[in-house]
Design an enzyme around this catalytic site. Sequence first.
Site, PDB file in Angstrom:
ATOM      1  N   GLU A  38      -6.923-113.036  23.017  1.00 51.17           N
ATOM      2  CA  GLU A  38      -7.205-111.791  22.297  1.00 51.17           C
ATOM      3  C   GLU A  38      -6.597-111.811  20.900  1.00 51.17           C
ATOM      4  OE1 GLU A  38      -8.810-108.680  21.186  1.00 51.17           O
ATOM      5  OE2 GLU A  38      -9.040-108.904  23.338  1.00 51.17           O
TER       6      GLU A  38
ATOM      7  N   ASP B 206      -8.611-111.847  17.264  1.00 54.83           N
ATOM      8  CA  ASP B 206      -8.429-110.797  16.261  1.00 54.83           C
ATOM      9  C   ASP B 206      -8.051-111.367  14.897  1.00 54.83           C
ATOM     10  OD1 ASP B 206      -9.020-108.813  18.074  1.00 54.83           O
ATOM     11  OD2 ASP B 206      -6.940-108.369  18.560  1.00 54.83           O
TER      12      ASP B 206
ATOM     13  N   SER C  52     -13.933-106.492  21.555  1.00 50.12           N
ATOM     14  CA  SER C  52     -12.769-107.005  20.845  1.00 50.12           C
ATOM     15  C   SER C  52     -13.182-107.816  19.631  1.00 50.12           C
ATOM     16  CB  SER C  52     -11.935-107.912  21.755  1.00 50.12           C
ATOM     17  OG  SER C  52     -11.017-107.184  22.498  1.00 50.12           O
TER      18      SER C  52
ATOM     19  N   ASP D 239     -30.112-100.238  11.553  1.00 53.12           N
ATOM     20  CA  ASP D 239     -30.377 -99.462  12.764  1.00 53.12           C
ATOM     21  C   ASP D 239     -30.701-100.394  13.928  1.00 53.12           C
ATOM     22  OD1 ASP D 239     -30.615 -97.205  14.267  1.00 53.12           O
ATOM     23  OD2 ASP D 239     -32.577 -96.611  13.498  1.00 53.12           O
ATOM     24  N   ILE D 240     -30.041-100.184  15.064  1.00 58.05           N
ATOM     25  CA  ILE D 240     -30.286-100.987  16.268  1.00 58.05           C
ATOM     26  C   ILE D 240     -31.062-100.112  17.254  1.00 58.05           C
ATOM     27  CG2 ILE D 240     -29.236-102.410  18.058  1.00 58.05           C
ATOM     28  CD1 ILE D 240     -28.629-103.305  15.156  1.00 58.05           C
TER      29      ILE D 240
ATOM     30  N   GLY E 156     -31.575 -94.108  14.852  1.00 56.54           N
ATOM     31  CA  GLY E 156     -30.444 -93.270  14.475  1.00 56.54           C
ATOM     32  C   GLY E 156     -29.240 -93.563  15.347  1.00 56.54           C
TER      33      GLY E 156
ATOM     34  N   ASP F 293     -26.791 -93.724  18.525  1.00 52.71           N
ATOM     35  CA  ASP F 293     -26.920 -93.791  19.973  1.00 52.71           C
ATOM     36  C   ASP F 293     -25.584 -94.228  20.568  1.00 52.71           C
ATOM     37  OD1 ASP F 293     -26.908 -96.826  20.319  1.00 52.71           O
ATOM     38  OD2 ASP F 293     -28.654 -96.593  19.008  1.00 52.71           O
TER      39      ASP F 293
END
Length: 595
Positions: free
Chosen positions: A297, A301, A508, A555-556, A574, A576
Amino acid sequence: MRPTILFLTLIAPSKATLSPSTDSIIKHSWGDIPRGWTYHSTPPPDDTFELRIGLKQARIDELIDRLLEISDPNHSSYGKHLSQEESEALASCQPKALDETKEWLAYHGIDDSRVNHHQAGGDWLSLQVSIAEAERILSTQYHLFRHDASGETSLRTLQYSLPHHLHSHIDMVAPTTYFSTLRTMRKTSFLQPDIEPVDEVESLIDPIISSAASVIPLGCSYAITPSCLRALYNTTDYVPTAMSQNRLGVAGYLDQYANDADLQTFLKKFRKDAAGATYPTVQIHGGGNDQSIPGIEANLDIQYTIGMSYPTPNIYYSTGGSPPFIQDSTTTTNTNEPYLDWVTYILNQTTIPQVITTSYGDDEQTVPLEYAVRVCNSFAQIGARGTTLLFSSGDFGVGGGDCKTNDGTNQVLFQPSFPASCPWVTTVGGTTKVNPEVGVNFSGGGFSRYFDQPDYQANAVSGYLGGLGTKYAGKFNPGGRAYPDVSAQANRFQVVVGGHTMSVGGTSASSPTVAGIFALLNDYRLSLGLGPLGFVNPLLYSLGRNGSEFSGFNDIVSGSNPGCGTDGFAAARGWDPITGAGTPSFKRLQALVSK
């Protein structure tokens, strides 16, 4: 259940005659030992530990009002962030609360010289006490309880009491009834052993043209590297110039250490121009920095914040400790991170990184409400000082495990994640594929049951809810804070751990990616003589157009996040609750934040 008060006198005693031991009533209690725990033993009365008392923040509503004003691009106070002294004044308790709490402690023989007063993140009192003293002060009994799954023990009590007049002054006392262990917390990332890691980068150099006419390296459909992300989100050509003013922070917890040697291997492989870049590690509350134990992790990062933001200075915070925890079916051991220790340290600093990313989270219901609210208020304080706080949205869709509530009713409900559900942070969901991007099926998203929906997102969220209709009615709180706010790639990230490249997925990965982009936006603003963006949600949602796509974002419109035995929410035009406003387009956002 509200405790009945059968032993109070009809006439309240005067301050001079007040007996804190006789007018105490229960602050919090368990009817039985929480599930998954058993009584282990009774500790010696002379054993000692640190007791922490959180005093109520008298002006917290005013602080939040100020946060919203300075974060609203249409307000005259936009960008006028608070100083450390101004934020502390608004987060402080009433003097009466401090005085009467100290009087209560003195009544029980605790001299004022033993009490430490911390003002960062609101007023906290900490004191080293014996078991016998704590039991006397709180009218309780402490025991060691064993966590059945892990075998670890924790010092806790099944109930504690405070004087009646202090209930309005004290938010919480810890450790008391909130059970915890020291097990590693839940990280919002996971290894993907079925995906062969990329050892050579040639396949990530040859370009193709995506549907958005961006030059994307050919191999990005198979593996994600900084080159892929910089191309996807249009940062490749941007050269930072405000390095002396700008910083990006990474918050890490519970034995996750970023490895210096792995970073150099990663940069030489995947971002050669950044080879040699370093970062300091700040150790907080016993946090470590063992370079012989590289953390997946932590490496993910720091490798991707530097990979995205170079040469912007980065800083890694390693925080130790473990906070309160309430068990549920998904989180069967203590995986909450010690936000209070980290946030107290951060708010004690005269300067704070302008962007900070955190890739950890838990089911909201496993975090005590008082704890969650107090931590969320502290995040508002950080935002008011001009910092963008980013949190990953989680990797369990609308909920993991059996999704049963842990309040004794065992209802099956969608399980929101905290701190993703805090209204004063920017929460990052996940996508996958590149032509086009789609919402990844594990992307956490939904609606808080702790926090109300803030006004800044009401219009965007109402558009989605209108299209959803009665689907999942009763499974979630439509009036709750909705998340995520934005999203980014979350799949097939190439990470170097122990000298070897491996594939990692999870939100992450999304949060440090977006953190790097916002760090570059801050760099641009600082180069123009403007201040940092700070809390970005009011600005972000103001970019939406009548419930349709958001300026500055891709936009996805496909993908879903199943969980709790359902298909979860579906992506839509838009906003979600799987991808938020979409993925960032740096160049378009650059134009929007230049004033």
